[in-house]
Design a protein around this motif. Structure first.
Motif, PDB file in Angstrom:
ATOM      1  N   ALA A  33       0.859  -1.174   0.000  1.00 28.60           N
ATOM      2  CA  ALA A  33       0.000   0.000   0.000  1.00 28.60           C
ATOM      3  C   ALA A  33       0.900   1.230   0.000  1.00 28.60           C
ATOM      4  CB  ALA A  33      -0.894  -0.004   1.219  1.00 28.60           C
ATOM      5  N   THR A  50      -3.898   7.847  -1.598  1.00 33.17           N
ATOM      6  CA  THR A  50      -3.275   6.574  -1.258  1.00 33.17           C
ATOM      7  C   THR A  50      -3.909   5.454  -2.075  1.00 33.17           C
ATOM      8  OG1 THR A  50      -4.784   6.000   0.549  1.00 33.17           O
ATOM      9  CG2 THR A  50      -2.883   7.357   1.111  1.00 33.17           C
ATOM     10  N   ILE A  51      -3.196   4.350  -2.170  1.00 35.80           N
ATOM     11  CA  ILE A  51      -3.660   3.230  -2.960  1.00 35.80           C
ATOM     12  C   ILE A  51      -3.288   1.940  -2.252  1.00 35.80           C
ATOM     13  CG2 ILE A  51      -1.540   3.143  -4.356  1.00 35.80           C
ATOM     14  CD1 ILE A  51      -3.387   2.539  -6.789  1.00 35.80           C
ATOM     15  N   SER A  52      -4.184   0.964  -2.324  1.00 36.07           N
ATOM     16  CA  SER A  52      -3.911  -0.315  -1.685  1.00 36.07           C
ATOM     17  C   SER A  52      -2.916  -1.111  -2.517  1.00 36.07           C
ATOM     18  CB  SER A  52      -5.216  -1.108  -1.547  1.00 36.07           C
ATOM     19  OG  SER A  52      -5.690  -1.492  -2.825  1.00 36.07           O
ATOM     20  N   TYR A 109      -6.354   0.481   1.837  1.00 34.55           N
ATOM     21  CA  TYR A 109      -5.532   1.675   1.722  1.00 34.55           C
ATOM     22  C   TYR A 109      -5.409   2.312   3.101  1.00 34.55           C
ATOM     23  CZ  TYR A 109     -10.107   4.050   1.442  1.00 34.55           C
ATOM     24  OH  TYR A 109     -11.379   4.483   1.673  1.00 34.55           O
TER      25      TYR A 109
END
Length: 129
Positions: A33, A50-52, A109
């Motif tokens: 993440a 944000t991104i997982s 995330y």
């Protein structure tokens, strides 16, 4: 140990676009993440997006209200790279942008800065009016 290197910053006029890249290296698999943060002069560092970690073809993203609808975070797992596409830039987007990685995998995330264990050196984005 994960190393992160940002690129793509620069000077752009208001209304323009930039794409930031963050290349991750180190470790056997950098599918963590990750996120983008920014810090303007005299201000605290803040979350941008944000991104997982990627799970199959799926990942999940979160955006700060100030950038929602204008910025897009994405990742290319084959290249171990995370991107931040920034459109319709405003002078208030001017800041040093930092890429960060949590070290955690899974379809989640993260939005709290203290869970991001690895940071890049930052890249300057300047938006002129």
């Amino acid at each position: 140990q994960v190393q992160l290197v940002e690129s793509g910053g620069g000077l752009v006029q208001a209304g323009g676009s930039l794409r930031l890249s963050c290349a991750a290296s180190g470790g056997t698999n950098s599918n963590f993440a990750m996120g983008w943060f920014r810090q303007a002069p005299g201000k605290e560092r803040e979350l941008v997006a944000t991104i997982s970690a990627r799970s199959g073809l799926t990942y999940y993203a979160y955006y700060a209200d100030s950038v929602k609808g204008r910025f897009t975070i994405s990742r290319d797992s084959a290249k171990n790279t995370v991107y931040l596409q920034m459109n319709r830039l405003k002078p208030e987007d001017t800041a040093v942008y930092y890429c960060a990685a949590t070290g955690y995998r899974g379809s989640v995330y993260y939005t709290q800065m203290n869970v991001f264990n690895y940071w890049g050196q930052g890249t300057q984005v300047t938006v002129s009016s």
